[in-house]
Design a protein around this motif. Structure first.
Motif, mmCIF file in Angstrom:
data_model
loop_
_atom_site.group_PDB
_atom_site.id
_atom_site.type_symbol
_atom_site.label_atom_id
_atom_site.label_comp_id
_atom_site.label_asym_id
_atom_site.label_seq_id
_atom_site.Cartn_x
_atom_site.Cartn_y
_atom_site.Cartn_z
ATOM 1 N N GLY A 187 8.623 2.320 -14.377
ATOM 2 C CA GLY A 187 8.205 3.491 -13.608
ATOM 3 C C GLY A 187 6.736 3.498 -13.209
ATOM 4 O O GLY A 187 6.414 3.505 -12.014
ATOM 5 N N PRO A 188 5.794 3.477 -14.191
ATOM 6 C CA PRO A 188 4.371 3.532 -13.857
ATOM 7 C C PRO A 188 3.955 2.419 -12.896
ATOM 8 O O PRO A 188 3.160 2.630 -11.980
ATOM 9 C CB PRO A 188 3.691 3.347 -15.206
ATOM 10 N N ARG A 189 4.546 1.235 -13.099
ATOM 11 C CA ARG A 189 4.178 0.095 -12.268
ATOM 12 C C ARG A 189 4.572 0.360 -10.802
ATOM 13 O O ARG A 189 3.765 0.167 -9.887
ATOM 14 C CB ARG A 189 4.917 -1.122 -12.802
ATOM 15 N N GLU A 190 5.824 0.808 -10.638
ATOM 16 C CA GLU A 190 6.274 1.083 -9.276
ATOM 17 C C GLU A 190 5.440 2.189 -8.648
ATOM 18 O O GLU A 190 5.081 2.123 -7.461
ATOM 19 C CB GLU A 190 7.753 1.472 -9.291
ATOM 20 N N ALA A 191 5.106 3.214 -9.434
ATOM 21 C CA ALA A 191 4.316 4.324 -8.909
ATOM 22 C C ALA A 191 2.957 3.825 -8.432
ATOM 23 O O ALA A 191 2.489 4.175 -7.339
ATOM 24 C CB ALA A 191 4.135 5.389 -9.987
ATOM 25 N N LEU A 192 2.329 2.968 -9.243
ATOM 26 C CA LEU A 192 1.008 2.460 -8.866
ATOM 27 C C LEU A 192 1.108 1.574 -7.634
ATOM 28 O O LEU A 192 0.273 1.648 -6.729
ATOM 29 C CB LEU A 192 0.387 1.669 -10.022
ATOM 30 N N LEU A 193 2.152 0.721 -7.592
ATOM 31 C CA LEU A 193 2.328 -0.148 -6.426
ATOM 32 C C LEU A 193 2.528 0.698 -5.176
ATOM 33 O O LEU A 193 1.981 0.412 -4.113
ATOM 34 C CB LEU A 193 3.538 -1.065 -6.640
ATOM 35 N N ALA A 194 3.285 1.791 -5.331
ATOM 36 C CA ALA A 194 3.599 2.636 -4.184
ATOM 37 C C ALA A 194 2.348 3.282 -3.621
ATOM 38 O O ALA A 194 2.245 3.516 -2.414
ATOM 39 C CB ALA A 194 4.606 3.706 -4.594
ATOM 40 N N CYS A 195 1.367 3.583 -4.484
ATOM 41 C CA CYS A 195 0.164 4.199 -3.945
ATOM 42 C C CYS A 195 -0.914 3.149 -3.709
ATOM 43 O O CYS A 195 -2.103 3.471 -3.616
ATOM 44 C CB CYS A 195 -0.318 5.355 -4.795
ATOM 45 N N GLY A 196 -0.531 1.881 -3.631
ATOM 46 C CA GLY A 196 -1.444 0.866 -3.127
ATOM 47 C C GLY A 196 -2.395 0.264 -4.140
ATOM 48 O O GLY A 196 -3.494 -0.153 -3.773
ATOM 49 N N ALA A 197 -1.999 0.202 -5.409
ATOM 50 C CA ALA A 197 -2.888 -0.400 -6.393
ATOM 51 C C ALA A 197 -2.840 -1.927 -6.285
ATOM 52 O O ALA A 197 -1.820 -2.494 -5.900
ATOM 53 C CB ALA A 197 -2.463 0.023 -7.800
ATOM 54 N N SER A 198 -3.966 -2.569 -6.635
ATOM 55 C CA SER A 198 -3.984 -4.029 -6.612
ATOM 56 C C SER A 198 -3.272 -4.558 -7.856
ATOM 57 O O SER A 198 -2.959 -3.805 -8.777
ATOM 58 C CB SER A 198 -5.420 -4.536 -6.594
#
Lengths: 265, 284
Positions: free
Chosen positions: A169-180
């Protein structure tokens, strides 16, 4: 019902008997292959003197002002295992990410990582200690390096299993908001795995303290060196006190480490 | 400067030991919590520095000219294994496996009664279980190579000492794992049998053993895997097996032959590991 039961279970029963017979044959083969001619006939006498030594440990060896006593050697053993665990807890992190299936899209990458870890794991630490002794000379440093490299195999495997079990979950959320990639690692993966990592490192520390006691048998520092000398000179009262020291050290470390692990998780 | 330093790592709550330089402030990190974290960090670093000073280790030693020469020479020779030597080591290799088999079997058989005695749902008396467990813990604090070194001193050099060492080692391991499995079995059948008046022996034979047996066999196989690896190095202290030959080749600086032995041992260990893992998966 009584009549149907046997016919149903006969197959497995015969199979179990066959497996049992095969195991017994295997055991007899193994036993007959071992040659026990080396047993000394004065074993009973030796046992007597061992008992004598173990019941009258050499208390004078515990602390000697001029050095090379039990406490100093035990301390060195402890230091070897602390540093060895620390080094491997460091070095195994890249290996762990290499071997985790959810960190790379290509399956061959994680499979190769897992294979490398298996090879490191089955490579005995005693042999590693001997190789490092050739490289850096006998002493505690060789022991530290041997433990540090050998522990990578098990620690990285446990670490990679932890990484594979993280919540996506957290990983997908961060990827979705454009994290490197680094940000994902830092804020989504690491916070989830670090308590487990610490717990495994402590567990490995418990194993390493046991290994560190035997590294000295080949000259890689710690309590093993005086122990092998005492064994070779049949100085049983000194063997007794050294074994007592090892047992107490291991029990204390187990207690501390178990308490810490319960606190972390 | 005695074993005392370790409790200081007790404060290692959430922060990781090495990777990041400084624990980055998260949203909920408050003042005192941060000081505690920093303090833990300082203590941990101090502990490590003290350790490095204590063993007088110089990382640069590893990269010095002499060490590099030695390393490259050893690795160079090890990368060219002497395959002609392989035919000499089959016998000690088989002996290694045999030591492991005999040690595992005898140790595991001895472990059964002790595991039953230390399981609280079989023997509900603390007077029995606690001393038995203490003995088990004592046995497990001694590493297998130490047992081997002692038995070599007692019974002389040879496979017998190695086998005895593995008997003790397997005994401790199997007994502990098994009593934990026994304590986790379903209490229903045991209660039902007690209710219809079964005695202790009947309880064990018909209630405990059928439930615990698959776990027991699985632990025996696991112990066997560990023992094969242990048996491969027992020879270093003179307790038989392939380790003796490896020690000789390493002492006479025949790294090509040593490398043959190590590679073949790895193959055997991996084969046994895979076979044993497969069997264990079928058992459970």
């Amino acid at each position: 019902m009584n009549q149907t039961l046997p016919s149903k279970t006969r197959g497995p029963i015969i199979r179990n008997w066959l497996i049992g017979a095969a195991l017994i044959v295997l055991f007899i083969w193994a036993l007959s292959g071992l040659h026990f001619e080396g047993i000394q006939e004065y074993g009973a006498q030796v046992m007597g003197s061992i008992w004598e030594g173990f019941t009258h440990p050499d208390w004078g060896y515990v602390y000697m002002p001029e050095g090379e006593d039990l406490l100093r050697n035990l301390l060195e053993t402890l230091v070897i295992s602390i540093l060895g665990t620390f080094i491997s807890a460091f070095l195994c992190i890249p290996f762990a990410f290499w071997a985790s299936a959810n960190m790379s899209r290509i399956r061959a990458v994680s499979a190769s990582g897992k294979f490398v870890l298996t090879v490191i794991r089955v490579f005995p630490e005693i042999i590693m200690a001997i190789l490092f002794i050739v490289a850096v000379g006998p002493g505690a440093f060789a022991g530290v390096l041997a433990l540090g490299v050998h522990s990578i195999g098990m620690l990285a495997k446990l670490y990679s299993e932890t990484i594979e079990a993280v919540d996506e979950g957290p990983r997908e959320a961060l990827l979705a908001c454009g994290a490197s990639k680094m940000q994902v690692l830092r804020f989504a993966i690491l916070p989830q795995v670090i308590p487990q990592f610490l717990s495994y490192a402590l567990y490995r520390f418990e194993i390493n303290i046991r290994s560190a006691t035997v590294l000295g048998l080949v000259g890689a520092g710690g309590i093993g060196t005086p122990l092998i000398f005492a064994l070779q000179t049949r100085d049983w009262s000194r063997v007794g006190i050294i074994l007592l020291g090892i047992v107490i050290l291991v029990i204390i470390i187990d207690l501390i480490s178990g308490w810490l692990r319960r606190r972390i998780i | 400067m005695t074993p005392a330093p370790t409790p200081e790592t007790a404060e290692v709550g959430a922060p990781p030991p090495p990777p990041s330089k400084k624990p980055a402030p998260t949203l909920d990190s408050k003042g005192p919590q941060r000081y505690k974290t920093l303090g833990t960090w300082l203590l941990f670093i101090l502990l490590l520095v003290a350790c490095f000073i204590r063993i007088d280790a110089n990382i640069l030693d590893l990269f010095s000219q002499g060490a590099r020469d030695n390393m490259s020479r050893i690795l160079g020779e090890m990368l060219r294994p002497d395959w002609s030597y392989a035919s000499h080591i089959w016998k000690p290799m088989i002996e290694t496996v045999q030591i492991a088999i005999v040690g595992t079997v005898i140790g595991s058989v001895l472990a059964v009664p002790v595991a039953l005695l230390s399981a609280t749902n079989v023997i509900p008396k603390k007077i029995v279980t606690i001393p038995v467990r203490m003995v088990l813990n004592l046995v497990r604090t001694v590493p297998d190579l130490l047992f081997a070194a002692i038995f070599v001193a007692v019974f002389g050099i040879g496979a017998f000492a190695g086998m005895l060492a593995l008997v003790f080692f397997s005994f401790g391991l199997v007994a502990k794992l098994t009593y934990e499995a026994i304590e986790a079995i379903d209490p229903g059948p045991l209660e039902a049998m007690t209710a219809v008046g079964a005695n202790k022996i009947q309880l064990i034979v018909f209630g405990v053993i059928p439930q615990a047996l698959p776990y027991f066999f699985s632990y025996v196989l696991y112990t066997f895997e560990v023992n094969v690896r242990a048996a491969a190095v027992l020879g270093f202290v003179g307790a038989g097996g392939i380790g003796l030959h490896l020690d000789q080749q390493l002492n006479s600086l025949r790294y090509d032959r040593a490398s043959t032995i190590i590679l073949l041992t790895l193959v055997i260990v991996l084969l046994i590991d895979y076979a044993s893992t497969y069997l264990r998966r079928k058992l459970l």
